[in-house]
Design an enzyme around this catalytic site. Structure first.
Site, short mmCIF file in Angstrom:
data_model
loop_
_atom_site.label_atom_id
_atom_site.label_comp_id
_atom_site.label_asym_id
_atom_site.label_seq_id
_atom_site.Cartn_x
_atom_site.Cartn_y
_atom_site.Cartn_z
N ARG A 33 29.93 36.73 -56.82
CA ARG A 33 28.65 37.18 -57.37
C ARG A 33 28.60 36.86 -58.86
NH1 ARG A 33 26.18 40.65 -53.72
NH2 ARG A 33 27.53 41.53 -52.10
N GLY A 34 27.39 36.82 -59.37
CA GLY A 34 27.23 36.64 -60.81
C GLY A 34 26.88 35.22 -61.21
N ASP A 45 19.49 41.47 -44.64
CA ASP A 45 18.49 42.54 -44.54
C ASP A 45 17.13 42.04 -44.06
OD1 ASP A 45 20.42 44.22 -45.49
OD2 ASP A 45 19.60 44.38 -47.52
N GLU A 84 21.24 51.92 -45.87
CA GLU A 84 22.04 52.22 -47.05
C GLU A 84 21.20 52.53 -48.30
OE1 GLU A 84 24.30 48.88 -48.47
OE2 GLU A 84 22.83 47.44 -47.71
N SER A 94 25.71 40.83 -59.17
CA SER A 94 24.51 40.11 -58.73
C SER A 94 23.23 40.69 -59.33
CB SER A 94 24.41 40.14 -57.20
OG SER A 94 25.48 39.42 -56.62
N ASN A 98 22.24 43.82 -58.74
CA ASN A 98 21.72 44.87 -57.86
C ASN A 98 22.18 46.24 -58.35
OD1 ASN A 98 20.57 43.02 -55.94
ND2 ASN A 98 22.65 42.63 -55.20
N TYR A 120 30.73 46.30 -42.83
CA TYR A 120 31.59 45.15 -43.12
C TYR A 120 31.99 44.42 -41.84
CZ TYR A 120 31.73 46.59 -47.96
OH TYR A 120 31.37 46.90 -49.24
N ARG A 145 28.83 42.12 -41.07
CA ARG A 145 28.60 40.93 -41.90
C ARG A 145 29.73 39.91 -41.81
NH1 ARG A 145 29.14 41.95 -48.30
NH2 ARG A 145 31.40 41.99 -48.45
#
Length: 487
Positions: free
Chosen positions: A173-174, A229, A325, A341, A343, A380, A383
């Site tokens: 991420r990032g 999602d 969630e 990210s 979020n 988890y 995914r």
């Protein structure tokens, strides 16, 4: 969840979504293309068939007519048109001199390896491209340091990867410095970069595309959206979502088995859905075993949830609760801040809800003796699994069309599915807002019809249910009397 809370139906999320669409113009939906289409598509044996398009075709954003069906020339309720994705008879890049790059970013999702495989094999088998490069661990792999870890993708390396979850390229991420990333693309001679990731990834892709355009380099940056999602605007389905619903149903069935096996048993299942409750809603309908469904789009209080539980226990000694969630983020105090990210970090509503249900049952032990609460969080596991057959097909279609359009020069856009058609959407528009559940739509109506509703008369419903059971018993008794009389 069928809570009677009409005032919450027009939530801020829903309003923002509709307001955004009202501000979109046809010019906003125009797909950028690199100038020139000087090369014939190498698949010559199909060149005379309609699969290869010479011109741009469109579909209506909304197929519903504004006029009555009797109208001679009905007009759509929306003036917007979306560009259809297709293989092109003439393309922008010279295939044998083209290098393709692939990067996967963000959280893992069923189907990532399928997308990598299909992009690679389409590039090699259909276009005979020069090279396919995989950049490791997200955008870090495009940095000066990370680019040293890039790997060559070929038939042997990708042949069987679709049997496994995750991504063989790794993910992270990032953001990274866009100038540094374009430097890497230029140094390695990459002509097309496929970015596989969520809205943050695609915003990063747009920045890369803009930097390449500023430099005047001939690079296409093309997005394959990844959001388990299913919250991508202008799209009705994203890869991995259907698999997530299937696995979520398995978790709900396990929670149901636990709940019905106890006296006043409660099963709580937390599912993915940060801002959108599509997985929770579809899994509730598909399983037909959920009694309460809590989603971010329909915020209700702790007291209302406990009232729903009470209502359920009025006519049954078991209850299954599904919670997305992103629901109930005002129920507790989180650590605050944002992840890499961008979020917002969420509180663990699954654990909080479970503890609150336990406390409620303990406080009402005389009414609900021997009660139990079981909590399941399959996030988890969901995914990380490989995709279902249908999702695998969907991944392959998205990926192959992405290659065809990128080879023809499309850039700064994503591939998406709308009304069972594959379309191109500029990244700027696609990432401007999240898609959310329509609380006046068909899906939420189905959820309301099968779950507990505070607005209904439980005693009357129970009375009618008992009456139906008695009528069935009487009919069966009459049938048995008739058979006995014949003997």
């Amino acid at each position: 969840m069928a809570v009677e809370s009409r005032s919450r139906v027009t939530s801020k999320l829903v309003k923002a979504h509709r307001a955004m669409l009202n501000s979109v113009t046809q010019e906003d939906l125009k797909v950028d293309r690199l100038p020139g289409a000087d090369y014939p598509n190498p698949s010559k044996k199909y060149s005379s068939r309609t699969e290869f398009r010479d011109k741009t075709d469109y579909i209506m954003y909304n197929p519903r007519p504004r006029d009555e069906p009797s109208s001679e020339n009905p007009v759509s309720v929306s003036p917007l048109l979306c560009e259809l994705a297709a293989a092109r008879s003439r393309i922008h890049f010279n295939p044998t001199e083209t290098t393709i790059g692939i990067v996967t970013c963000g959280g893992i999702c069923p189907g990532l390896n399928d997308v990598i495989r299909s992009i690679t094999l389409t590039g090699i088998n259909v276009y005979n491209v020069k090279r396919v490069i995989g950049f490791r661990f997200g955008y870090w792999g495009l940095s000066k340091k990370g680019s040293q870890t890039a790997i060559e993708l070929h038939r042997g390396r990708v042949t069987n990867i679709h049997h496994y979850g995750g991504t063989i390229l790794g993910s992270s991420r990032g953001p990274q410095d866009p100038k540094e990333m374009v430097d890497t693309l230029e140094r390695l001679g990459v002509n097309i970069l496929f970015t596989v990731g969520g809205d943050g990834t695609q915003r990063g892709a747009l920045v890369i595309s803009q930097e390449a355009k500023r430099r005047g380099v001939d690079i296409s940056v093309f997005g394959v959206p990844k959001t388990i999602d299913n919250d991508l605007s202008f799209s009705h389905r994203t890869f991995g979502f259907q698999t997530a619903v299937e696995k979520a149903v398995q978790a709900i069935r396990a929670a149901y088995a636990e709940a019905v096996s106890a006296n006043y048993g409660v099963g709580v299942v937390k599912l993915m859905g940060r801002d959108s409750g599509f997985i929770a809603a579809q899994a509730a309908v598909a399983s037909a075993q959920a009694n309460i469904c809590l989603v971010p789009e329909n915020p209700i209080s702790e007291q209302e949830v406990m009232s729903l539980l009470e209502r359920r226990f009025c006519h049954s000694r078991s209850c299954v609760i599904i919670v997305a969630e992103g629901f109930g983020q005002d129920w507790g105090r989180g650590s605050g801040g944002y992840d890499a990210s961008g979020n917002k970090k969420l509180i663990d509503i699954g654990v909080i809800l479970t503890e609150k249900v336990k406390a409620f049952l303990k406080a009402n032990k005389s009414r609900y003796p021997d009660s139990t609460v079981k909590y399941i969080d399959p996030s988890y596991m969901i995914r990380a699994c490989p995709p279902s057959a249908n999702d695998a097909l969907f991944c392959a279609t998205l990926a192959t069309l992405a290659v065809h359009e990128a080879m023809a020069g499309a850039t700064g856009c994503i591939i998406a599915m709308r009304h069972n058609n594959y379309i191109l959407v500029p990244i700027k528009v696609a990432t401007s807002v999240r898609r959310v559940l329509d609380l006046r739509g068909q899906l939420w109506r189905q959820v309301r019809e099968i779950t507990v509703d505070l607005g209904s008369d439980v005693r009357l419903a129970r009375k009618l249910e008992i009456r139906r059971e008695l009528e069935a018993i009487n009919r069966n008794r009459d049938r048995l009397h008739e058979e006995l009389a014949k003997l």
